[in-house]
Design an enzyme around this catalytic site. Structure first.
Site, PDB file in Angstrom:
ATOM      1  N   LYS A  14       0.861  -1.363   0.033  1.00 47.07           N
ATOM      2  CA  LYS A  14      -0.048   0.093   0.049  1.00 47.07           C
ATOM      3  C   LYS A  14       0.918   1.025  -0.015  1.00 47.07           C
ATOM      4  O   LYS A  14       0.655   2.251  -0.800  1.00 47.07           O
ATOM      5  CB  LYS A  14      -1.061   0.224   1.354  1.00 47.07           C
ATOM      6  N   ARG A  89      -9.787   0.562   8.150  1.00 48.49           N
ATOM      7  CA  ARG A  89      -9.370  -0.787   8.522  1.00 48.49           C
ATOM      8  C   ARG A  89     -10.512  -1.334   9.187  1.00 48.49           C
ATOM      9  O   ARG A  89     -10.307  -2.368   9.556  1.00 48.49           O
ATOM     10  CB  ARG A  89      -8.217  -0.704   9.489  1.00 48.49           C
ATOM     11  N   ARG A 128      11.626  -6.082   5.689  1.00 48.19           N
ATOM     12  CA  ARG A 128      11.792  -4.539   5.804  1.00 48.19           C
ATOM     13  C   ARG A 128      12.182  -4.267   7.343  1.00 48.19           C
ATOM     14  O   ARG A 128      12.910  -3.416   7.750  1.00 48.19           O
ATOM     15  CB  ARG A 128      10.196  -4.100   5.677  1.00 48.19           C
ATOM     16  N   ARG A 134      12.070  -1.150  11.863  1.00 46.55           N
ATOM     17  CA  ARG A 134      10.705  -0.752  12.303  1.00 46.55           C
ATOM     18  C   ARG A 134      10.081  -2.087  13.399  1.00 46.55           C
ATOM     19  O   ARG A 134      10.250  -3.162  13.067  1.00 46.55           O
ATOM     20  CB  ARG A 134       9.670  -0.835  10.926  1.00 46.55           C
ATOM     21  N   ARG A 145      -0.870  -9.108  13.122  1.00 45.76           N
ATOM     22  CA  ARG A 145      -1.332  -8.092  12.316  1.00 45.76           C
ATOM     23  C   ARG A 145      -2.244  -8.667  11.159  1.00 45.76           C
ATOM     24  O   ARG A 145      -3.233  -8.267  10.921  1.00 45.76           O
ATOM     25  CB  ARG A 145      -0.020  -7.297  11.779  1.00 45.76           C
TER      26      ARG A 145
HETATM   27  P1  B4P Z   1       3.915  -1.844   2.333  1.00 52.35           P
HETATM   28  O1  B4P Z   1       2.345  -2.801   2.132  1.00 52.35           O
HETATM   29  O2  B4P Z   1       3.887  -0.757   1.337  1.00 52.35           O
HETATM   30  O3  B4P Z   1       3.782  -1.642   4.066  1.00 52.35           O
HETATM   31  P2  B4P Z   1       2.795  -0.491   4.620  1.00 52.35           P
HETATM   32  O4  B4P Z   1       1.901   0.557   3.640  1.00 52.35           O
HETATM   33  O5  B4P Z   1       3.618  -0.094   5.611  1.00 52.35           O
HETATM   34  O6  B4P Z   1       1.492  -1.382   5.533  1.00 52.35           O
HETATM   35  P3  B4P Z   1       1.355  -2.085   6.768  1.00 52.35           P
HETATM   36  O7  B4P Z   1      -0.197  -2.303   6.982  1.00 52.35           O
HETATM   37  O8  B4P Z   1       2.413  -2.735   7.084  1.00 52.35           O
HETATM   38  O9  B4P Z   1       1.661  -0.735   7.857  1.00 52.35           O
HETATM   39  P4  B4P Z   1       0.804   0.415   8.387  1.00 52.35           P
HETATM   40  O10 B4P Z   1       1.673   1.516   8.464  1.00 52.35           O
HETATM   41  O11 B4P Z   1      -0.540   0.871   7.322  1.00 52.35           O
HETATM   42  O12 B4P Z   1       5.008  -2.639   1.864  1.00 52.35           O
HETATM   43  C1  B4P Z   1       5.550  -3.616   2.870  1.00 52.35           C
HETATM   44  C2  B4P Z   1       7.056  -3.968   2.362  1.00 52.35           C
HETATM   45  O13 B4P Z   1       6.797  -4.878   1.269  1.00 52.35           O
HETATM   46  C3  B4P Z   1       8.032  -2.938   2.136  1.00 52.35           C
HETATM   47  O14 B4P Z   1       9.281  -3.229   2.689  1.00 52.35           O
HETATM   48  C4  B4P Z   1       7.845  -2.734   0.542  1.00 52.35           C
HETATM   49  O15 B4P Z   1       9.419  -2.406  -0.007  1.00 52.35           O
HETATM   50  C5  B4P Z   1       7.847  -4.414   0.302  1.00 52.35           C
HETATM   51  N1  B4P Z   1       7.032  -4.345  -1.291  1.00 52.35           N
HETATM   52  C6  B4P Z   1       6.127  -3.553  -1.739  1.00 52.35           C
HETATM   53  N2  B4P Z   1       5.511  -3.891  -3.071  1.00 52.35           N
HETATM   54  C7  B4P Z   1       6.464  -5.028  -3.274  1.00 52.35           C
HETATM   55  C8  B4P Z   1       6.571  -5.975  -4.219  1.00 52.35           C
HETATM   56  N3  B4P Z   1       5.714  -5.860  -5.273  1.00 52.35           N
HETATM   57  N4  B4P Z   1       7.170  -6.844  -4.478  1.00 52.35           N
HETATM   58  C9  B4P Z   1       8.267  -7.181  -3.075  1.00 52.35           C
HETATM   59  N5  B4P Z   1       8.247  -6.234  -2.236  1.00 52.35           N
HETATM   60  C10 B4P Z   1       7.161  -5.388  -2.158  1.00 52.35           C
HETATM   61  O16 B4P Z   1       0.122   0.202   9.919  1.00 52.35           O
HETATM   62  C11 B4P Z   1       1.010  -0.061  10.780  1.00 52.35           C
HETATM   63  C12 B4P Z   1       0.147  -0.175  12.247  1.00 52.35           C
HETATM   64  O17 B4P Z   1      -0.578   1.012  12.587  1.00 52.35           O
HETATM   65  C13 B4P Z   1      -1.232  -1.252  12.126  1.00 52.35           C
HETATM   66  O18 B4P Z   1      -0.683  -2.723  12.545  1.00 52.35           O
HETATM   67  C14 B4P Z   1      -2.096  -0.574  13.273  1.00 52.35           C
HETATM   68  O19 B4P Z   1      -1.481  -0.926  14.590  1.00 52.35           O
HETATM   69  C15 B4P Z   1      -1.586   0.928  13.206  1.00 52.35           C
HETATM   70  N6  B4P Z   1      -2.903   1.607  12.159  1.00 52.35           N
HETATM   71  C16 B4P Z   1      -2.689   2.077  10.994  1.00 52.35           C
HETATM   72  N7  B4P Z   1      -3.588   2.286  10.570  1.00 52.35           N
HETATM   73  C17 B4P Z   1      -4.884   2.066  11.360  1.00 52.35           C
HETATM   74  C18 B4P Z   1      -6.171   2.092  11.142  1.00 52.35           C
HETATM   75  N8  B4P Z   1      -6.500   2.776  10.145  1.00 52.35           N
HETATM   76  N9  B4P Z   1      -6.807   1.569  12.225  1.00 52.35           N
HETATM   77  C19 B4P Z   1      -6.315   1.047  13.414  1.00 52.35           C
HETATM   78  N10 B4P Z   1      -5.082   1.058  13.462  1.00 52.35           N
HETATM   79  C20 B4P Z   1      -4.115   1.516  12.274  1.00 52.35           C
END
Ligand code: B4P
Length: 191
Positions: A14, A89, A128, A134, A145
């Site tokens: 994302k 979410r 990552r 992180r 998660r």
């Molecule tokens: P991403 O999937 O881009 O990770 P993210 O956006 O950070 O999502 P995530 O769900 O982990 O975290 P968020 O900050 O929203 O990429 C992951 C990895 O994959 C990267 O290293 C990338 O390089 C790699 N990658 C991407 N595309 C690839 C491909 N095609 N091939 C290979 N590798 C690839 O949430 C974190 C925490 O915040 C949650 O657990 C929760 O506690 C809280 N939170 C956030 N939003 C919330 C909400 N709305 N409600 C309640 N809690 C919330």
């Protein structure tokens, strides 16, 4: 106004794809994960509370994230549109977002859901964790998660599906190929 929800499990890409979409379409990026991490970096009470939950792999309470998004929408009155990354979410968050956008006489244009198998998610997030340090990208928290996602977040896709706004895409392959799939969906939206 183009308002996109970018959806998928943790590690689906994302954040990665949001960066590309913003560059192409000039949307305002609203990532609840990034906002929470920024709060923590500033040492705010909210950030400290959220970190405890995030490090356990649990969702932060709806009222906190809804309040954060509402504030960000308000300070961007001239936005050409928004990309919501990691939000909503829960169904309660989705309903609150509909109300906020209705007040601005707009609505969600579509949800783009990235579909990635669990094994691939774990591999990406562990990588990552090693590369960036992180704190929630560790084996135990990742399992939690993914479970939170399955229990509380997957119904959000049905919510948009019922509104005929859900577009599910394969989220594996190169970042460029996935981006091309996303652009095809956006370009096919009604003007
Ligand atoms: P991403 O999937 O881009 O990770 P993210 O956006 O950070 O999502 P995530 O769900 O982990 O975290 P968020 O900050 O929203 O990429 C992951 C990895 O994959 C990267 O290293 C990338 O390089 C790699 N990658 C991407 N595309 C690839 C491909 N095609 N091939 C290979 N590798 C690839 O949430 C974190 C925490 O915040 C949650 O657990 C929760 O506690 C809280 N939170 C956030 N939003 C919330 C909400 N709305 N409600 C309640 N809690 C919330």
């Amino acid at each position: 106004m183009l308002n996109l929800v970018l959806f998928g499990p943790p590690g689906a890409g994302k954040g990665t794809q949001s960066a590309r979409i913003i560059e192409k379409y000039g949307l305002i990026h609203l990532s609840t994960g990034d906002i929470l991490r920024a709060e923590l970096a500033e040492g705010t009470e909210l950030g400290i509370q959220a970190k405890t939950l995030m490090d356990q792999g649990l969702l932060v309470p709806d009222e906190i994230v809804v309040g954060m998004i509402s504030a960000k929408i308000s300070v961007n009155p001239q936005a050409p549109g928004f990309i919501f990354d990691g939000f909503p979410r829960t169904i309660a968050q989705a309903q609150a977002l509909d109300v906020m956008l209705k007040e601005k006489n707009t609505q969600i244009s579509c949800m783009i859901a990235l579909v990635v198998p669990d094994d691939e998610l774990k591999t990406r997030l562990l990588k990552r964790g090693i590369e960036t340090g992180r704190s929630d990208d560790n084996e135990e928290t990742i399992v939690r998660r993914i479970k939170e996602y399955q229990d509380k977040t997957t119904p959000v896709a049905d919510y948009y599906g019922q509104q005929q706004k859900l577009h599910s895409l394969q989220g594996t392959g190169s970042v460029d190929d996935i981006f091309d799939r996303i652009v095809s969906v956006i370009e096919a939206l009604p003007a």
